[in-house]
Design an enzyme around this catalytic site. Sequence first.
Site, short mmCIF file in Angstrom:
data_model
loop_
_atom_site.label_atom_id
_atom_site.label_comp_id
_atom_site.label_asym_id
_atom_site.label_seq_id
_atom_site.Cartn_x
_atom_site.Cartn_y
_atom_site.Cartn_z
N THR A 189 0.84 -1.20 0.00
CA THR A 189 0.00 0.00 0.00
C THR A 189 0.87 1.26 0.00
O THR A 189 0.75 2.14 0.83
CB THR A 189 -0.93 0.01 1.23
OG1 THR A 189 -0.13 -0.32 2.37
CG2 THR A 189 -2.03 -1.00 1.10
N ASP A 233 5.11 -5.74 1.68
CA ASP A 233 6.04 -5.06 0.77
C ASP A 233 6.28 -3.64 1.26
O ASP A 233 5.34 -2.84 1.34
CB ASP A 233 5.39 -5.04 -0.63
CG ASP A 233 6.23 -4.27 -1.62
OD1 ASP A 233 7.39 -4.65 -1.82
OD2 ASP A 233 5.73 -3.30 -2.20
N TYR A 271 9.05 4.68 1.55
CA TYR A 271 7.60 4.72 1.83
C TYR A 271 7.37 5.42 3.16
O TYR A 271 8.03 5.13 4.16
CB TYR A 271 7.02 3.30 1.90
CG TYR A 271 7.04 2.55 0.58
CD1 TYR A 271 7.42 3.16 -0.60
CD2 TYR A 271 6.67 1.21 0.53
CE1 TYR A 271 7.44 2.47 -1.80
CE2 TYR A 271 6.69 0.50 -0.66
CZ TYR A 271 7.08 1.14 -1.83
OH TYR A 271 7.10 0.44 -3.00
N PRO A 275 -3.03 -5.38 -9.15
CA PRO A 275 -4.01 -6.29 -9.78
C PRO A 275 -5.31 -5.59 -10.17
O PRO A 275 -6.03 -6.06 -11.03
CB PRO A 275 -4.26 -7.35 -8.70
CG PRO A 275 -3.97 -6.64 -7.42
CD PRO A 275 -2.81 -5.73 -7.73
N LEU A 276 -5.57 -4.43 -9.54
CA LEU A 276 -6.79 -3.68 -9.86
C LEU A 276 -6.49 -2.43 -10.68
O LEU A 276 -7.34 -1.55 -10.82
CB LEU A 276 -7.53 -3.30 -8.56
CG LEU A 276 -7.93 -4.49 -7.67
CD1 LEU A 276 -8.64 -4.01 -6.41
CD2 LEU A 276 -8.81 -5.47 -8.43
N CYS A 334 -4.60 0.35 -10.30
CA CYS A 334 -4.80 1.62 -9.58
C CYS A 334 -6.27 1.92 -9.35
O CYS A 334 -6.69 3.08 -9.34
CB CYS A 334 -4.14 2.78 -10.34
SG CYS A 334 -2.34 2.70 -10.41
N ARG A 393 -7.88 7.63 -5.92
CA ARG A 393 -6.47 7.93 -6.22
C ARG A 393 -6.36 8.87 -7.41
O ARG A 393 -5.49 9.73 -7.45
CB ARG A 393 -5.73 6.62 -6.49
CG ARG A 393 -4.23 6.79 -6.62
CD ARG A 393 -3.52 5.46 -6.82
NE ARG A 393 -3.64 4.59 -5.67
CZ ARG A 393 -3.05 3.41 -5.55
NH1 ARG A 393 -2.29 2.97 -6.55
NH2 ARG A 393 -3.21 2.67 -4.49
N ASN A 445 -11.02 -8.07 -0.91
CA ASN A 445 -9.94 -8.52 -1.79
C ASN A 445 -9.39 -9.89 -1.38
O ASN A 445 -9.07 -10.72 -2.24
CB ASN A 445 -8.80 -7.50 -1.79
CG ASN A 445 -9.15 -6.22 -2.54
OD1 ASN A 445 -10.23 -6.12 -3.11
ND2 ASN A 445 -8.27 -5.26 -2.52
#
Length: 311
Positions: free
Chosen positions: A2, A31, A36, A189-190, A192, A208, A277
């Site tokens: 994320t 991840d 980040y 997988p979506l 964005c 987003r 999800n």
Amino acid sequence: GTWVTFGGQISDEVAEQLMTIAYENGVNLFDTAEVYSAGKPSFLVDLDAVLDSLSHQPNKLYSEYKKTCTFSYAFSLCFLSVGLKGSLQRLQLEYVDVVFANRPDSNTPMEEIVRAMTHVINHGMSMYWGTSRWSAMEIMEAYSVARQFNLIPPVCEQAEYHLFQRDKVEMQLPELYHKIGVGVVSWSPLACGIVTGKYENGIPESSRASLKSYQWLKEKILSEDGRKQQAKLKELTHIAEKLSCTLPQLAIAWCLRNEGVSSVLLGTSNPAQLTENLGAIQVLPKITAIVASDIDKILGNRPQSKKDYHH
């Protein structure tokens, strides 16, 4: 996975909620990267989980590294060691399971990259190393260099993969799956959020695509191709309904169905979205060859592999 929402769109409290839900549901890959949330992964510390860390030349920490390192190559041994040690200190960990080389660095010789990755593994900072956004040719070069000098080759590649982005994972990387055993950790997988269908009637304020830094995504959604994609997603919704699942669940399960995909990175901004999800796991067995063929017919973008030309 994320990287956009954590430290930006959501609070630490929500982030911790998401991490806890994921962990309690069996997720064991988180991840993260030194850049980040400006290097403040406070909500990661209490979780006994598999972590990977993407090492690259971060703008905010670059000046600090320059004081320490003679060479400023993004993947030089000095930069990588200093960066990874800093990440481990902030995460309060002795090592990460996988460290990724994020984006190829043309300024650093491949031998130096492979030697640097081998060094951090041999010194107990990581168990394995992988690549992110590398081409099949670059991965193969790293593998060849590792074999030539008795070094450690990469074990996985992080690649974008979703219903509308298929060529690299389905055409370029399969040779590597079978020849050298490299697996794919797929991301987005979506697409964005495009695949969720939430952009069917424009750009929602909290999405987003409404962010200033994501103007490119907004333009992509509102383009002619973007409108065509939304039309295809509307057709895919009927398949999802037949399988008693949501469109995002269908899209994630579709990614997982690929034999070369070892893991799918999810990016969510609230607990309900994450729970939905994660339900994709239950949908996976429902995607039969017939269902996959129906999806291909709607998308009309299935890459043609060599075996498709043999009769």
